[in-house]
Design an enzyme around this catalytic site. Structure first.
Site, PDB file in Angstrom:
ATOM      1  N   LYS A  13       0.839  -1.217   0.000  1.00 16.70           N
ATOM      2  CA  LYS A  13       0.000   0.000   0.000  1.00 16.70           C
ATOM      3  C   LYS A  13       0.866   1.256   0.000  1.00 16.70           C
ATOM      4  O   LYS A  13       0.640   2.179  -0.779  1.00 16.70           O
ATOM      5  CB  LYS A  13      -0.938   0.012   1.228  1.00 16.70           C
ATOM      6  CG  LYS A  13      -1.860  -1.185   1.324  1.00 16.70           C
ATOM      7  CD  LYS A  13      -2.774  -1.109   2.533  1.00 16.70           C
ATOM      8  CE  LYS A  13      -2.064  -1.113   3.862  1.00 16.70           C
ATOM      9  NZ  LYS A  13      -1.304  -2.370   4.159  1.00 16.70           N
ATOM     10  N   ARG A  88      -9.659   0.576   8.681  1.00 17.45           N
ATOM     11  CA  ARG A  88      -9.245  -0.802   8.954  1.00 17.45           C
ATOM     12  C   ARG A  88     -10.326  -1.582   9.684  1.00 17.45           C
ATOM     13  O   ARG A  88     -10.122  -2.766   9.984  1.00 17.45           O
ATOM     14  CB  ARG A  88      -7.997  -0.771   9.834  1.00 17.45           C
ATOM     15  CG  ARG A  88      -6.703  -1.047   9.070  1.00 17.45           C
ATOM     16  CD  ARG A  88      -5.602  -0.824  10.055  1.00 17.45           C
ATOM     17  NE  ARG A  88      -4.397  -1.538   9.867  1.00 17.45           N
ATOM     18  CZ  ARG A  88      -3.276  -0.973   9.416  1.00 17.45           C
ATOM     19  NH1 ARG A  88      -3.275   0.258   8.975  1.00 17.45           N
ATOM     20  NH2 ARG A  88      -2.163  -1.661   9.401  1.00 17.45           N
ATOM     21  N   ARG A 127      11.626  -5.485   5.014  1.00 13.88           N
ATOM     22  CA  ARG A 127      11.356  -4.069   4.690  1.00 13.88           C
ATOM     23  C   ARG A 127      12.284  -3.118   5.448  1.00 13.88           C
ATOM     24  O   ARG A 127      12.552  -3.298   6.632  1.00 13.88           O
ATOM     25  CB  ARG A 127       9.896  -3.750   5.077  1.00 13.88           C
ATOM     26  CG  ARG A 127       9.592  -2.266   5.134  1.00 13.88           C
ATOM     27  CD  ARG A 127       8.138  -1.956   5.097  1.00 13.88           C
ATOM     28  NE  ARG A 127       7.382  -2.474   6.222  1.00 13.88           N
ATOM     29  CZ  ARG A 127       6.047  -2.448   6.278  1.00 13.88           C
ATOM     30  NH1 ARG A 127       5.339  -1.930   5.294  1.00 13.88           N
ATOM     31  NH2 ARG A 127       5.419  -2.940   7.322  1.00 13.88           N
ATOM     32  N   ARG A 161      11.163  -0.756  11.087  1.00 15.68           N
ATOM     33  CA  ARG A 161      10.090  -0.565  12.071  1.00 15.68           C
ATOM     34  C   ARG A 161      10.198  -1.610  13.182  1.00 15.68           C
ATOM     35  O   ARG A 161      10.496  -2.766  12.921  1.00 15.68           O
ATOM     36  CB  ARG A 161       8.734  -0.682  11.381  1.00 15.68           C
ATOM     37  CG  ARG A 161       8.366   0.559  10.631  1.00 15.68           C
ATOM     38  CD  ARG A 161       7.200   0.362   9.738  1.00 15.68           C
ATOM     39  NE  ARG A 161       6.057  -0.309  10.354  1.00 15.68           N
ATOM     40  CZ  ARG A 161       4.899  -0.474   9.744  1.00 15.68           C
ATOM     41  NH1 ARG A 161       4.718  -0.011   8.522  1.00 15.68           N
ATOM     42  NH2 ARG A 161       3.901  -1.080  10.352  1.00 15.68           N
ATOM     43  N   ARG A 172      -0.526  -8.937  13.420  1.00 19.41           N
ATOM     44  CA  ARG A 172      -1.072  -7.941  12.489  1.00 19.41           C
ATOM     45  C   ARG A 172      -1.911  -8.631  11.406  1.00 19.41           C
ATOM     46  O   ARG A 172      -2.939  -8.106  10.983  1.00 19.41           O
ATOM     47  CB  ARG A 172       0.067  -7.114  11.880  1.00 19.41           C
ATOM     48  CG  ARG A 172       0.649  -6.147  12.909  1.00 19.41           C
ATOM     49  CD  ARG A 172       2.071  -5.732  12.601  1.00 19.41           C
ATOM     50  NE  ARG A 172       2.188  -4.939  11.405  1.00 19.41           N
ATOM     51  CZ  ARG A 172       3.353  -4.719  10.774  1.00 19.41           C
ATOM     52  NH1 ARG A 172       4.471  -5.258  11.235  1.00 19.41           N
ATOM     53  NH2 ARG A 172       3.374  -3.973   9.713  1.00 19.41           N
TER      54      ARG A 172
HETATM   55  P1  ADP Z   1       2.286  -1.822   3.217  1.00 18.58           P
HETATM   56  O1  ADP Z   1       2.323  -0.312   3.140  1.00 18.58           O
HETATM   57  O2  ADP Z   1       1.080  -2.401   2.566  1.00 18.58           O
HETATM   58  O3  ADP Z   1       2.491  -2.345   4.623  1.00 18.58           O
HETATM   59  P2  ADP Z   1       4.846  -1.642   1.783  1.00 18.58           P
HETATM   60  O4  ADP Z   1       4.507  -0.795   0.613  1.00 18.58           O
HETATM   61  O5  ADP Z   1       5.642  -1.010   2.873  1.00 18.58           O
HETATM   62  O6  ADP Z   1       3.525  -2.371   2.367  1.00 18.58           O
HETATM   63  O7  ADP Z   1       5.621  -2.917   1.222  1.00 18.58           O
HETATM   64  C1  ADP Z   1       6.151  -3.907   2.112  1.00 18.58           C
HETATM   65  C2  ADP Z   1       7.534  -4.343   1.633  1.00 18.58           C
HETATM   66  O8  ADP Z   1       7.392  -5.071   0.415  1.00 18.58           O
HETATM   67  C3  ADP Z   1       8.476  -3.197   1.314  1.00 18.58           C
HETATM   68  O9  ADP Z   1       9.773  -3.587   1.697  1.00 18.58           O
HETATM   69  C4  ADP Z   1       8.361  -3.006  -0.207  1.00 18.58           C
HETATM   70  O10 ADP Z   1       9.577  -2.512  -0.769  1.00 18.58           O
HETATM   71  C5  ADP Z   1       8.072  -4.427  -0.667  1.00 18.58           C
HETATM   72  N1  ADP Z   1       7.106  -4.489  -1.787  1.00 18.58           N
HETATM   73  C6  ADP Z   1       6.020  -3.708  -2.004  1.00 18.58           C
HETATM   74  N2  ADP Z   1       5.349  -4.111  -3.108  1.00 18.58           N
HETATM   75  C7  ADP Z   1       6.020  -5.186  -3.583  1.00 18.58           C
HETATM   76  C8  ADP Z   1       5.836  -6.072  -4.711  1.00 18.58           C
HETATM   77  N3  ADP Z   1       4.801  -5.924  -5.548  1.00 18.58           N
HETATM   78  N4  ADP Z   1       6.722  -7.066  -4.884  1.00 18.58           N
HETATM   79  C9  ADP Z   1       7.769  -7.232  -4.020  1.00 18.58           C
HETATM   80  N5  ADP Z   1       8.002  -6.447  -2.964  1.00 18.58           N
HETATM   81  C10 ADP Z   1       7.153  -5.427  -2.732  1.00 18.58           C
HETATM   82  P1  AMP Z   2       0.765   0.343   9.231  1.00 18.18           P
HETATM   83  O1  AMP Z   2       1.871   1.340   9.118  1.00 18.18           O
HETATM   84  O2  AMP Z   2      -0.400   0.669   8.356  1.00 18.18           O
HETATM   85  O3  AMP Z   2       1.260  -1.084   9.046  1.00 18.18           O
HETATM   86  O4  AMP Z   2       0.221   0.458  10.725  1.00 18.18           O
HETATM   87  C1  AMP Z   2       1.070   0.184  11.841  1.00 18.18           C
HETATM   88  C2  AMP Z   2       0.214   0.050  13.096  1.00 18.18           C
HETATM   89  O5  AMP Z   2      -0.467   1.299  13.355  1.00 18.18           O
HETATM   90  C3  AMP Z   2      -0.903  -1.004  13.033  1.00 18.18           C
HETATM   91  O6  AMP Z   2      -0.453  -2.315  13.335  1.00 18.18           O
HETATM   92  C4  AMP Z   2      -1.872  -0.443  14.083  1.00 18.18           C
HETATM   93  O7  AMP Z   2      -1.407  -0.724  15.399  1.00 18.18           O
HETATM   94  C5  AMP Z   2      -1.774   1.067  13.863  1.00 18.18           C
HETATM   95  N1  AMP Z   2      -2.763   1.560  12.878  1.00 18.18           N
HETATM   96  C6  AMP Z   2      -2.487   2.149  11.674  1.00 18.18           C
HETATM   97  N2  AMP Z   2      -3.628   2.492  11.038  1.00 18.18           N
HETATM   98  C7  AMP Z   2      -4.645   2.093  11.859  1.00 18.18           C
HETATM   99  C8  AMP Z   2      -6.073   2.151  11.740  1.00 18.18           C
HETATM  100  N3  AMP Z   2      -6.670   2.676  10.664  1.00 18.18           N
HETATM  101  N4  AMP Z   2      -6.800   1.645  12.759  1.00 18.18           N
HETATM  102  C9  AMP Z   2      -6.191   1.121  13.851  1.00 18.18           C
HETATM  103  N5  AMP Z   2      -4.885   1.023  14.007  1.00 18.18           N
HETATM  104  C10 AMP Z   2      -4.088   1.507  13.020  1.00 18.18           C
END
Ligand code: ADP
Ligand code: AMP
Length: 216
Positions: A13, A88, A127, A161, A172
């Site tokens: 995302k 969410r 990541r 993170r 999660r």
């Molecule tokens: P989210 O925001 O949904 O938690 P991220 O965009 O941070 O996910 O992506 C999670 C990890 O996967 C990051 O390290 C990113 O570089 C990698 N990633 C994202 N999209 C892809 C993809 N289509 N294929 C492989 N790796 C990806």
């Molecule tokens: P994310 O960066 O989206 O993976 O979110 C990291 C953490 O933030 C999650 O595991 C939750 O603890 C909290 N969080 C982020 N967005 C929300 C949401 N919309 N509702 C509740 N918790 C959230």
């Protein structure tokens, strides 16, 4: 244009929101980033959210609704935003619908990025992010062009993170399946949902999103 990117943690995302935001001049609104900033700054919200985030559970609806409601009133959101990680829960989605009506805004599409759980664990545990500009990388799937140097800002410091460890990822994912998956039905019923295959490589996912948006 106002969009939601929906999908499990690690689906891509944030990666897609940054790319789409640049391409279409939309603001990326990540509740996860906002909460991490609040934790780092030691604000009241940050103090409330810290433990819950570290445990991989969802922060209360009231807290995240409060921050997003204020944020979408900012002038930079006027021409469009991409919600990344919000809503969410169905309760968050219902309040968002009400807020958008009150603020005279529309929700143009909800893009679901689908990825298998086992791949998500690999995505999340590999990541890391540029500490200066926030660009996202992956040890295996998205390395910077030059090792140790951010492609976007030439920064050389990277961070991981605290919640990106295998144990927390499992909680999660459980939170996603129990609390967030019902949103697929919620938005599917209203005809606003488009799904893309998030298992493909980053640029292929971006292309599918572009196609989905042009079909609107
Ligand atoms: P989210 O925001 O949904 O938690 P991220 O965009 O941070 O996910 O992506 C999670 C990890 O996967 C990051 O390290 C990113 O570089 C990698 N990633 C994202 N999209 C892809 C993809 N289509 N294929 C492989 N790796 C990806
Ligand atoms: P994310 O960066 O989206 O993976 O979110 C990291 C953490 O933030 C999650 O595991 C939750 O603890 C909290 N969080 C982020 N967005 C929300 C949401 N919309 N509702 C509740 N918790 C959230």
């Amino acid at each position: 244009m106002n969009l939601i990117l929906l999908g499990p943690p690690g689906a891509g995302k944030g990666t897609q929101a940054r790319m789409l935001g640049e391409a279409r001049k939309l603001i990326q609104l990540s509740t996860g980033d906002m909460l991490r900033a609040a934790v780092a700054a030691g604000t009241e919200i940050g103090k409330l959210a810290k433990e819950t985030m570290e445990a991989g559970k969802l922060v209360s609806d009231d807290v995240v609704i409060g921050i997003i409601s204020e944020r979408i009133d900012e002038p930079d959101c006027r021409d469009g935003f991409i919600l990344d990680g919000f809503p969410r829960t169905v309760a968050q989605a219902e309040v968002l619908d009400e807020l958008l009506v009150q603020k005279n805004k529309t929700l143009d599409a909800v893009i679901e990025i689908k990825v298998d759980d086992e791949r998500l664990v690999k995505r999340i545990t590999g990541r890391y992010t540029c500490a200066k500009c926030g660009e996202g990388y992956h040890e295996e799937f998205r390395r910077p062009e030059k090792d140790g140097i951010c492609d976007k800002c030439a920064g050389t410091e990277f961070s991981r993170r605290k919640d990106d460890n295998e144990e927390t990822v499992r909680s999660r994912l459980t939170a996603y399946h129990t609390q967030t998956v019902p949103l697929i039905g919620y938005y599917g019923n209203s005809g606003r949902l488009k799904s893309v295959d998030g298992m493909l490589e980053i640029n292929s996912v971006a292309k599918q999103i572009e196609v989905a948006l042009t079909e609107l």
